[in-house]
Design an enzyme around this catalytic site. Structure first.
Site, PDB file in Angstrom:
ATOM      1  N   TYR A 187       0.862  -1.185   0.000  1.00  0.00           N
ATOM      2  CA  TYR A 187       0.000   0.000   0.000  1.00  0.00           C
ATOM      3  C   TYR A 187       0.895   1.231   0.000  1.00  0.00           C
ATOM      4  O   TYR A 187       1.834   1.316   0.800  1.00  0.00           O
ATOM      5  CB  TYR A 187      -0.891   0.010   1.251  1.00  0.00           C
ATOM      6  CG  TYR A 187      -1.688   1.300   1.414  1.00  0.00           C
ATOM      7  CD1 TYR A 187      -3.007   1.372   0.996  1.00  0.00           C
ATOM      8  CD2 TYR A 187      -1.102   2.443   1.963  1.00  0.00           C
ATOM      9  CE1 TYR A 187      -3.733   2.558   1.109  1.00  0.00           C
ATOM     10  CE2 TYR A 187      -1.813   3.629   2.081  1.00  0.00           C
ATOM     11  CZ  TYR A 187      -3.119   3.682   1.656  1.00  0.00           C
ATOM     12  OH  TYR A 187      -3.823   4.852   1.767  1.00  0.00           O
ATOM     13  N   GLU A 225      -3.510   7.372  -3.798  1.00  0.00           N
ATOM     14  CA  GLU A 225      -3.384   6.081  -3.153  1.00  0.00           C
ATOM     15  C   GLU A 225      -3.147   5.024  -4.227  1.00  0.00           C
ATOM     16  O   GLU A 225      -3.828   5.040  -5.249  1.00  0.00           O
ATOM     17  CB  GLU A 225      -4.718   5.810  -2.441  1.00  0.00           C
ATOM     18  CG  GLU A 225      -4.671   4.841  -1.327  1.00  0.00           C
ATOM     19  CD  GLU A 225      -5.989   4.850  -0.541  1.00  0.00           C
ATOM     20  OE1 GLU A 225      -5.968   5.132   0.649  1.00  0.00           O
ATOM     21  OE2 GLU A 225      -7.038   4.580  -1.146  1.00  0.00           O
TER      22      GLU A 225
END
Lengths: 291, 381
Positions: B101, B189
């Protein structure tokens, strides 16, 4: 007394020749605020409401020694104007301007803290010490001199609640609108610290709203620090529809914060009473003060 | 402004970050020839603006063109998490050995950007951040210095990488921050950022939110922000164009106010006294006659609205301007829906006088006005 400003504060108005700038210069002057100069690039030499206008903060600073500035500059130019004020040695800057890009705000605030300047806002209604100094766009007549310190991140809701206090004969020491943007300069915690040391302030009203975790952080601060003055809070947005969220970062940074229930619980857990509606704040304060 | 996955990926590729090969389609007949250039199997991904698509059935997988067509038939036009799917991204399915991530967001408390990285990426990242907080590496970015390559390397070392992989990962993080600065981004993101069997890092999914207040610096996105169906319905877009924030709810008391906090408090108080708000409408600061007129038209157009409650506290906004605009709108539209007004602040006396002369009920106090609005809405039944 009160915090941050007083009757001797020497005020500079940046963006004084604009519609809002000149109108509110007039309102602030008639309230008794000591406005000493204005700035509007390219408009130096003019007079607005009998206040001399300069092209740069530096010139105004040299001639009239302002120590505080209020900004009505359009969002596109606000960062530059703030930087100019900081670099000229102004120590308190109130930013009324809304819709400033967040990247600009981050830069402004970093620059201010490096230079020991305090930024109030952006997107703030300003700050007022009833009877002595109004530095903002709030209607002056709904405030009354007294012992309640008020901190809020909402503009018009501040007026709503101050008006309610005044109606119930609960005057205010200072009312600070810290600004409604995700990132602002002065925080609830900063204001609480200032109010703690202010002899005029006997109680504090803290107005929050849904979103972000500033209220929760403030509750954390109160848990870890003793705070002798009573605080009453109000959180707007109990019945607001949940926002559609995108991405995970918000949740990772802030955990499950942001809702009205969460904020109210955080306050209640540290012994702060929260009012169910704005009209109840005065009632709660009375109970505490009369105790 | 939220970007669709395919738009976010377009930006990533401009900065040299790898994404799976893919094609955007908006019809289920699959006329788009470039699909033939993709290698099966496919991931077929609904383009909607909320998280959690996979769990909600918005992402399907296929092993053949026939199956792909069936998937498209299923997805296009369907409603996922309350959004209608009108475009789908068909991508080559990527085999990977690890999901990471990467994100950069605004940290309100640190008054800056924060970079977030984890070696446990994927759909459960939020739970991971609670269960294994140590697996989330956060670094506040110094606004004066930006995100340095050395910082990025430290972060990626903590993720367990070294050598060439470390360098290319750190590079991705540095580029993400460059994207943040170049596009005025509130959130970027990549989740997951996968490590493939041959050692590449590929962005399988990405989210980007551009700061609405900075759209004037990014004209192509500003134009797109007014597209129908992106985030808002047609009425919300009309409102947004003139600086209003409108949200439809399902009650019968129309609400207009100035300032988000005040409008929220107005909804709360109407609900407190047993009324049901029909909408949220914030005029913002210094509302003009045009804005007030349009906002009244928007709310009064809602057939569920039985009474309109206008709650104004004048600061930048002047009460006499508001009163004049209200009367002009009532006269112009010949509306019969009752209007209740609460006025306080700058030029309130003049404002109140104008309303009273035109037989519009006006109050000083918000609670009194709310109670009266509810009473009237009940009589209309």
């Amino acid at each position: 007394m009160g915090i941050l400003i007083d009757g001797n504060t020497r005020v500079l108005v940046q963006g004084i020749t604009g519609v809002q700038g000149s109108l509110h210069t007039q309102f602030m002057l008639s309230y008794g605020t000591k406005i000493v100069a204005g700035v509007s690039p390219g408009k130096g030499g003019q007079m607005v409401q009998n206040i001399p206008v300069f092209n740069t903060v530096k010139e105004a600073k040299k001639k009239y020694l302002p120590n505080t500035s209020i900004l009505f500059v359009p969002a596109q130019f606000a960062a530059k104007a703030t930087r100019e004020a900081i670099d000229s040695g102004i120590k308190i800057i109130v930013i009324i301007t809304e819709h400033i890009p967040i990247r600009d705000t981050i830069q402004i605030i970093a620059h201010a803290s490096q230079n020991d300047a305090i930024v109030i806002g952006p997107n703030s209604p300003g700050i007022i010490n009833p009877k002595s100094c109004k530095l903002g766009i709030m209607p002056g007549h709904i405030f009354k001199l007294g012992n309640v310190g008020l901190i809020s991140r909402s503009g018009t809701l501040t007026y709503e609640i101050a008006y309610g206090l005044t109606q119930k004969n609960l005057g205010q020491s200072t009312c600070v609108g810290i600004g409604g943007d995700p990132i602002t300069g002065i925080s609830y915690i900063d204001c609480l610290k200032l109010f703690r040391d202010d002899t005029q302030t006997k109680a504090i009203v803290l107005i929050g709203e849904i979103g972000g975790n500033l209220e929760e952080k403030t509750a954390d601060f109160l848990k870890n620090n003793s705070y002798s003055k009573p605080i009453v809070a109000y959180i707007a947005g109990r019945t607001a529809p949940a926002e559609k969220r995108m991405g995970h970062a918000g949740a990772i940074i802030m955990g499950r914060t942001g809702t009205a229930e969460h904020k109210i619980k955080a306050f209640n857990d540290v012994g702060i009473q929260t009012a169910e509606k704005p009209g109840d704040i005065a009632k709660l304060l009375r109970q505490i003060i009369d105790k | 402004m939220k970007l669709y996955e395919y738009e976010a990926k377009y930006i990533l590729t401009k900065y040299g970050i790898l994404v799976p090969k893919g094609v955007l389609v908006n019809d289920h007949i699959l006329q788009n020839k470039s699909v033939n250039e993709l290698k099966l199997p496919f991931a077929i991904k609904s383009q909607i603006l909320v998280s959690g698509r996979l769990k909600a059935g918005g992402i399907l997988f296929s092993n053949s063109i026939k199956q792909t067509k069936e998937c498209l038939q299923k997805l296009l036009g369907s409603k996922i998490k309350n959004e209608i799917v009108d475009r789908v991204l068909i991508e080559e399915k990527i085999n990977f050995i690890k999901e990471l991530y990467f994100g950069i967001a605004i940290d309100r408390n640190q008054q800056s950007y924060v970079s977030i990285a984890s070696e446990m990426g994927g759909i459960d990242i939020e739970q991971t951040s609670i269960d294994f907080p140590k697996k989330i590496i956060k670094l506040t970015i110094n606004p004066k210095k930006g995100l340095q390559f050395s910082d990025a390397k430290k972060i990626c070392t903590k993720l367990g990488y070294a050598g060439i992989s470390l360098k290319s990962l750190a590079n991705i993080l540095v580029k993400l921050f460059q994207i943040v600065e170049d596009y005025d981004i509130e959130l970027v993101e990549i989740n997951p950022l996968v490590e493939t069997t041959n050692g590449n890092f590929v962005a399988l999914d990405s989210r980007i939110i551009i700061d609405d207040n900075a759209l004037y610096r990014h004209s192509e996105y500003r134009k797109k922000s007014f597209e129908l169906g992106r985030e808002l319905g047609s009425i919300e877009i009309e409102a947004k164009k003139v600086g209003l924030v409108y949200l439809k709810l399902d009650g019968e008391i129309g609400i207009i106010g100035n300032g988000a906090g005040l409008v929220l408090a107005t909804l709360d108080i109407v609900t407190y006294y047993g009324g049901k708000p029909a909408n949220f409408l914030d005029l913002g600061g210094g509302a003009s006659v045009e804005q007030i007129t349009l906002s009244m038209k928007i709310v009064l157009n809602d057939i569920q609205v039985k009474v309109l409650f206008v709650n104004i506290l004048g600061g930048l906004t002047r009460c006499d301007d508001v009163a004049n605009a209200i009367i002009a709108t009532i006269t112009e539209t010949k509306v019969t829906t009752p209007v209740i007004v609460r006025l306080l602040g700058t030029n309130e006396e003049q404002g109140r006088k104008i309303l009273i002369e035109n037989a519009v009920e006006v109050f000083n106090n918000m609670e009194d006005a709310a109670i009266r609005a509810i009473e009237i809405s009940r009589k209309q039944n």
